[in-house]
Design a protein around this motif. Structure first.
Motif, PDB file in Angstrom:
ATOM      1  N   GLY A   1      -9.559  -6.632   7.679  1.00 17.11           N
ATOM      2  CA  GLY A   1     -10.978  -6.803   7.922  1.00 17.11           C
ATOM      3  C   GLY A   1     -11.673  -5.473   8.098  1.00 17.11           C
ATOM      4  O   GLY A   1     -11.049  -4.479   8.482  1.00 17.11           O
ATOM      5  N   TYR A   2     -12.953  -5.421   7.836  1.00 19.69           N
ATOM      6  CA  TYR A   2     -13.744  -4.195   7.949  1.00 19.69           C
ATOM      7  C   TYR A   2     -13.975  -3.914   9.426  1.00 19.69           C
ATOM      8  O   TYR A   2     -14.800  -4.536  10.086  1.00 19.69           O
ATOM      9  N   SER A   3     -13.223  -2.934   9.955  1.00 15.94           N
ATOM     10  CA  SER A   3     -13.227  -2.721  11.396  1.00 15.94           C
ATOM     11  C   SER A   3     -12.629  -1.368  11.719  1.00 15.94           C
ATOM     12  O   SER A   3     -11.939  -0.766  10.888  1.00 15.94           O
ATOM     13  N   ASP A   4     -12.881  -0.906  12.932  1.00 15.86           N
ATOM     14  CA  ASP A   4     -12.210   0.303  13.408  1.00 15.86           C
ATOM     15  C   ASP A   4     -11.023  -0.040  14.320  1.00 15.86           C
ATOM     16  O   ASP A   4     -10.446   0.855  14.941  1.00 15.86           O
ATOM     17  N   SER A   5     -10.665  -1.312  14.392  1.00 20.73           N
ATOM     18  CA  SER A   5      -9.547  -1.743  15.235  1.00 20.73           C
ATOM     19  C   SER A   5      -8.298  -1.986  14.414  1.00 20.73           C
ATOM     20  O   SER A   5      -8.322  -2.709  13.414  1.00 20.73           O
ATOM     21  N   LYS A   6      -7.182  -1.398  14.863  1.00 19.12           N
ATOM     22  CA  LYS A   6      -5.911  -1.608  14.149  1.00 19.12           C
ATOM     23  C   LYS A   6      -5.559  -3.090  14.049  1.00 19.12           C
ATOM     24  O   LYS A   6      -4.913  -3.514  13.081  1.00 19.12           O
TER      25      LYS A   6
ATOM     26  N   TYR B   1      -2.444   6.979   7.520  1.00 25.89           N
ATOM     27  CA  TYR B   1      -2.054   5.656   7.046  1.00 25.89           C
ATOM     28  C   TYR B   1      -3.272   4.925   6.500  1.00 25.89           C
ATOM     29  O   TYR B   1      -4.365   5.002   7.080  1.00 25.89           O
ATOM     30  N   CYS B   2      -3.070   4.173   5.425  1.00 27.16           N
ATOM     31  CA  CYS B   2      -4.119   3.243   5.005  1.00 27.16           C
ATOM     32  C   CYS B   2      -3.654   1.827   5.327  1.00 27.16           C
ATOM     33  O   CYS B   2      -2.450   1.556   5.433  1.00 27.16           O
ATOM     34  N   ALA B   3      -4.629   0.956   5.505  1.00 27.87           N
ATOM     35  CA  ALA B   3      -4.345  -0.414   5.894  1.00 27.87           C
ATOM     36  C   ALA B   3      -5.376  -1.340   5.259  1.00 27.87           C
ATOM     37  O   ALA B   3      -6.540  -0.955   5.077  1.00 27.87           O
ATOM     38  N   ALA B   4      -4.948  -2.558   4.951  1.00 24.38           N
ATOM     39  CA  ALA B   4      -5.825  -3.553   4.332  1.00 24.38           C
ATOM     40  C   ALA B   4      -6.046  -4.702   5.300  1.00 24.38           C
ATOM     41  O   ALA B   4      -5.096  -5.173   5.943  1.00 24.38           O
TER      42      ALA B   4
ATOM     43  N   LEU C   1       0.837  -1.194   0.000  1.00 23.36           N
ATOM     44  CA  LEU C   1       0.000   0.000   0.000  1.00 23.36           C
ATOM     45  C   LEU C   1       0.870   1.242   0.000  1.00 23.36           C
ATOM     46  O   LEU C   1       1.840   1.317   0.765  1.00 23.36           O
ATOM     47  N   VAL C   2       0.522   2.212  -0.840  1.00 32.36           N
ATOM     48  CA  VAL C   2       1.282   3.458  -0.914  1.00 32.36           C
ATOM     49  C   VAL C   2       0.305   4.630  -0.845  1.00 32.36           C
ATOM     50  O   VAL C   2      -0.568   4.770  -1.709  1.00 32.36           O
ATOM     51  N   GLU C   3       0.469   5.459   0.175  1.00 28.72           N
ATOM     52  CA  GLU C   3      -0.364   6.648   0.321  1.00 28.72           C
ATOM     53  C   GLU C   3       0.260   7.829  -0.422  1.00 28.72           C
ATOM     54  O   GLU C   3       1.490   7.913  -0.549  1.00 28.72           O
ATOM     55  N   SER C   4      -0.588   8.737  -0.866  1.00 29.40           N
ATOM     56  CA  SER C   4      -0.108   9.961  -1.501  1.00 29.40           C
ATOM     57  C   SER C   4      -1.170  11.043  -1.339  1.00 29.40           C
ATOM     58  O   SER C   4      -2.304  10.755  -0.957  1.00 29.40           O
ATOM     59  N   GLY C   5      -0.771  12.279  -1.631  1.00 30.69           N
ATOM     60  CA  GLY C   5      -1.722  13.373  -1.627  1.00 30.69           C
ATOM     61  C   GLY C   5      -1.718  14.253  -0.398  1.00 30.69           C
ATOM     62  O   GLY C   5      -2.462  15.232  -0.331  1.00 30.69           O
ATOM     63  N   GLY C   6      -0.900  13.908   0.583  1.00 25.31           N
ATOM     64  CA  GLY C   6      -0.831  14.750   1.769  1.00 25.31           C
ATOM     65  C   GLY C   6      -0.200  16.098   1.456  1.00 25.31           C
ATOM     66  O   GLY C   6       0.341  16.317   0.370  1.00 25.31           O
TER      67      GLY C   6
ATOM     68  N   TRP D   1      -0.039  -2.455   5.971  1.00 26.12           N
ATOM     69  CA  TRP D   1      -0.041  -1.011   6.232  1.00 26.12           C
ATOM     70  C   TRP D   1       0.842  -0.287   5.228  1.00 26.12           C
ATOM     71  O   TRP D   1       1.883  -0.808   4.802  1.00 26.12           O
ATOM     72  N   GLY D   2       0.430   0.934   4.873  1.00 30.62           N
ATOM     73  CA  GLY D   2       1.277   1.803   4.078  1.00 30.62           C
ATOM     74  C   GLY D   2       2.244   2.568   4.957  1.00 30.62           C
ATOM     75  O   GLY D   2       2.253   2.419   6.179  1.00 30.62           O
ATOM     76  N   GLN D   3       3.050   3.417   4.314  1.00 33.60           N
ATOM     77  CA  GLN D   3       4.100   4.141   5.040  1.00 33.60           C
ATOM     78  C   GLN D   3       3.608   5.475   5.600  1.00 33.60           C
ATOM     79  O   GLN D   3       4.288   6.099   6.396  1.00 33.60           O
ATOM     80  N   GLY D   4       2.437   5.915   5.164  1.00 40.45           N
ATOM     81  CA  GLY D   4       1.846   7.138   5.687  1.00 40.45           C
ATOM     82  C   GLY D   4       2.120   8.363   4.825  1.00 40.45           C
ATOM     83  O   GLY D   4       3.099   8.424   4.086  1.00 40.45           O
TER      84      GLY D   4
END
Length: 121
Positions: free
Chosen positions: A100-105, A95-98, A4-9, A111-114
């Protein structure tokens, strides 16, 4: 394996809008729910929003509901977080993460690098 790669910040002013993206690679990336989390200096990483694998369900933290919108384009293996009416307290690394559908880390496996989002007052 999913990458996962985040961008746009970036740096914006209070009240502005910003869209951050999460690009996934790996043949199973589109089969996972995606969550966005954020972490400000000295704080725990906190849940922001989540979207199910097909985009049919979304869930938001109370602090961003009504201002942020999560969406995904599985043809592009990309998940977006549209952030409107930004506030200085939204300043954090996002950060994005892949997983289960949840609000728990704990339910997210990859995980992406942020990407840094800074909102000035």
């Amino acid at each position: 394996q999913v990458q996962l790669v985040e961008s746009g910040g970036g740096l914006v002013q209070a009240g502005d809008s910003l869209r951050v993206s999460c690009a996934g690679s790996g043949r199973t990336a589109s089969s996972y729910a995606i969550g966005w989390f954020r972490q400000a200096p000295g704080n725990e990483r906190e849940f922001v929003a989540a979207i199910s694998w097909n985009g049919g369900r979304t869930y938001y933290a109370d602090s961003v509901r009504g201002r942020f919108t999560i969406s995904r384009d599985n043809a592009k293996n990309t998940v977006y977080l549209q952030m409107n009416s930004l506030k200085p307290e939204d300043t954090a690394v996002y950060y994005c993460a892949a997983g289960g559908y949840s609000d728990s880390k704990r339910t997210y496996k990859y995980w992406g690098q942020g990407t840094q989002v800074t909102v000035s007052s």
